[in-house]
Scaffold this motif. Structure first.
Motif, PDB file in Angstrom:
ATOM      1  N   ASP A 103      21.301 -18.683   0.007  1.00 57.42           N
ATOM      2  CA  ASP A 103      21.837 -17.447  -0.546  1.00 57.42           C
ATOM      3  C   ASP A 103      23.266 -17.615  -1.057  1.00 57.42           C
ATOM      4  OD1 ASP A 103      22.580 -14.763  -1.026  1.00 57.42           O
ATOM      5  OD2 ASP A 103      23.033 -14.424   1.083  1.00 57.42           O
ATOM      6  N   ARG A 188       7.889  -9.077  -3.735  1.00 59.34           N
ATOM      7  CA  ARG A 188       9.078  -8.291  -4.045  1.00 59.34           C
ATOM      8  C   ARG A 188       8.950  -7.671  -5.437  1.00 59.34           C
ATOM      9  NH1 ARG A 188      13.262 -11.063  -4.993  1.00 59.34           N
ATOM     10  NH2 ARG A 188      14.694  -9.337  -4.601  1.00 59.34           N
ATOM     11  N   GLU A 194      12.158  -5.072  -0.261  1.00 60.21           N
ATOM     12  CA  GLU A 194      12.622  -6.309   0.359  1.00 60.21           C
ATOM     13  C   GLU A 194      11.900  -6.524   1.679  1.00 60.21           C
ATOM     14  OE1 GLU A 194      14.448  -8.295  -1.276  1.00 60.21           O
ATOM     15  OE2 GLU A 194      15.151  -6.936  -2.841  1.00 60.21           O
ATOM     16  N   SER A 196      11.370  -7.459   5.540  1.00 59.41           N
ATOM     17  CA  SER A 196      12.126  -7.266   6.772  1.00 59.41           C
ATOM     18  C   SER A 196      11.270  -7.722   7.953  1.00 59.41           C
ATOM     19  CB  SER A 196      12.513  -5.796   6.944  1.00 59.41           C
ATOM     20  OG  SER A 196      11.354  -4.979   7.082  1.00 59.41           O
ATOM     21  N   PHE A 218       7.072  -5.023   4.358  1.00 58.23           N
ATOM     22  CA  PHE A 218       7.642  -4.529   3.110  1.00 58.23           C
ATOM     23  C   PHE A 218       7.471  -3.014   3.132  1.00 58.23           C
ATOM     24  CE2 PHE A 218       7.298  -8.919   1.945  1.00 58.23           C
ATOM     25  CZ  PHE A 218       8.274  -9.121   0.971  1.00 58.23           C
ATOM     26  N   GLY A 312      17.448 -12.218  -4.029  1.00 59.03           N
ATOM     27  CA  GLY A 312      16.703 -11.501  -2.998  1.00 59.03           C
ATOM     28  C   GLY A 312      15.607 -12.351  -2.386  1.00 59.03           C
ATOM     29  N   THR A 313      14.919 -13.143  -3.206  1.00 59.51           N
ATOM     30  CA  THR A 313      13.890 -14.039  -2.681  1.00 59.51           C
ATOM     31  C   THR A 313      14.514 -15.126  -1.823  1.00 59.51           C
ATOM     32  OG1 THR A 313      12.515 -13.618  -4.634  1.00 59.51           O
ATOM     33  CG2 THR A 313      11.981 -15.560  -3.305  1.00 59.51           C
ATOM     34  N   MET A 316      15.281 -13.856   1.649  1.00 59.04           N
ATOM     35  CA  MET A 316      14.103 -13.850   2.520  1.00 59.04           C
ATOM     36  C   MET A 316      13.743 -15.261   2.958  1.00 59.04           C
ATOM     37  SD  MET A 316      10.378 -12.068   1.968  1.00 59.04           S
ATOM     38  CE  MET A 316       9.158 -12.151   3.306  1.00 59.04           C
TER      39      MET A 316
END
Length: 328
Positions: A103, A188, A194, A196, A218, A312-313, A316
């Motif tokens: 990230d 996504r 997103e 969780s 999701f 975002g991917t 995760m």
């Protein structure tokens, strides 16, 4: 319409088989140059693009004033640095996935993109395929009712190819980075949500993950998926709602693994039910990706997969690595 003039940074097999021909065939695009020290690999590209200019080093390609955009198919661990170098050279950049390995890499990428005023994006080609746009519309319009569960799988077996960059930890290899991005990123994209409550079990081999079993949520929907580089080739995604189910038979390698088909299963009011299968036999998501990139570069159109989406991917995926238990 002035074409976007492309250069390819490195003569990777994937670029030769898929993205090079896609750039050459795309409307509003022109494949102009390739950087490689291999005359044999350059010849393979010239077979479909005879006018191709060949540079013997990467820096020369970035300095070429005839190039507007750079496509980067280098090994994973080289993506961030060469994307930034290309942006600093004043080029737009389309980089193979995963564009980053963690990230925090996106801080540098987004800063460089914004400073350059150029488009930089990860080559997450599936979002450009109409089968995925159709699936997203079915889910987000409520056609399947409340979404309750999502499942996915993606696998192939490359254990014999020991020198492959996917089998080498020093090049950012492993199944999650190579194909896990699909089962997570596609979910996504379809849901707009997103992940969780992530949990995972991973099997390692020579420092790379070769099997990963992922669970998450999701929104209110549960999620389960697995990826492997040591199993029979398979791929499928299912979005299961209270009133219907979407099954995607070739979600990730359309026209290579098989025909892209989206099945919409729905129960009738008095029992029974129906299955409507929408087929996409001719669509080329690589070519569509290049054309979408060009529309953004030329016309300022919104790009379907900006760096913020790719980040975002990666968030995760980082979560999967962080919480994964070792299967041994």
């Amino acid at each position: 319409m002035k074409p976007v003039r492309w250069g390819i940074l490195g003569a990777a097999k994937f670029a030769r088989q898929f993205m090079g021909p896609a750039i050459h065939a795309a409307h509003g695009a022109e494949l102009v140059a390739l950087a490689t020290s291999s005359e044999e690999k350059a010849a393979d590209f010239k077979a479909f693009c005879p006018t191709l200019k060949v540079h013997t080093d990467y820096e020369a390609l970035l300095a070429d004033p005839s190039i507007d955009a750079i496509y980067i198919p280098l090994p994973n661990h080289m993506h961030v640095d060469w994307t930034i170098k290309a942006l600093e050279a004043g080029k737009h950049v389309l980089c193979e996935k995963p564009i980053a390995l963690q990230d925090s890499d996106f801080d540098r990428l987004i800063t460089a993109r914004d400073a350059s005023g150029k488009l930089a994006a990860e080559a997450f080609m599936i979002v450009h395929h109409p089968q995925w746009q159709h699936a997203r519309e079915l889910v987000q319009s409520g056609e399947i009712g409340a979404l309750r569960h999502i499942s996915g799988r993606f696998s192939f077996d490359n254990r014999e190819d020991t020198t492959n960059i996917r089998n080498r930890p020093e090049t950012g290899g492993g199944g999650l980075r190579d194909i896990g991005v699909y089962v997570m990123g596609s979910t996504r994209f379809v849901t707009g949500l997103e992940g969780s409550d992530v949990s995972a079990r991973v099997r390692w081999e020579n420092g790379v993950d070769v099997f990963a079993d992922i669970s998450a949520k999701f929104g209110d929907a549960t999620y389960s998926a697995y990826v492997s580089t040591r199993m029979q080739p398979a791929q499928e995604m299912v979005f299961h709602g209270e009133k219907g189910l979407i099954r995607m038979l070739t979600p990730f390698n359309a026209r290579v693994f098989g025909e892209a088909v989206v099945e919409f299963h729905r129960t009738g009011h008095v029992g029974g039910g129906s299955v409507h299968a929408q087929r996409f036999p001719m669509d080329d998501h690589y070519k569509s990706q290049v054309e979408a990139f060009g529309r953004t570069v030329r016309d300022g159109a919104d790009y379907p997969c900006p760096l913020e989406f790719s980040r975002g991917t990666q968030v995760m995926m980082d979560g999967v690595f962080e919480v994964a238990t070792d299967l041994g």
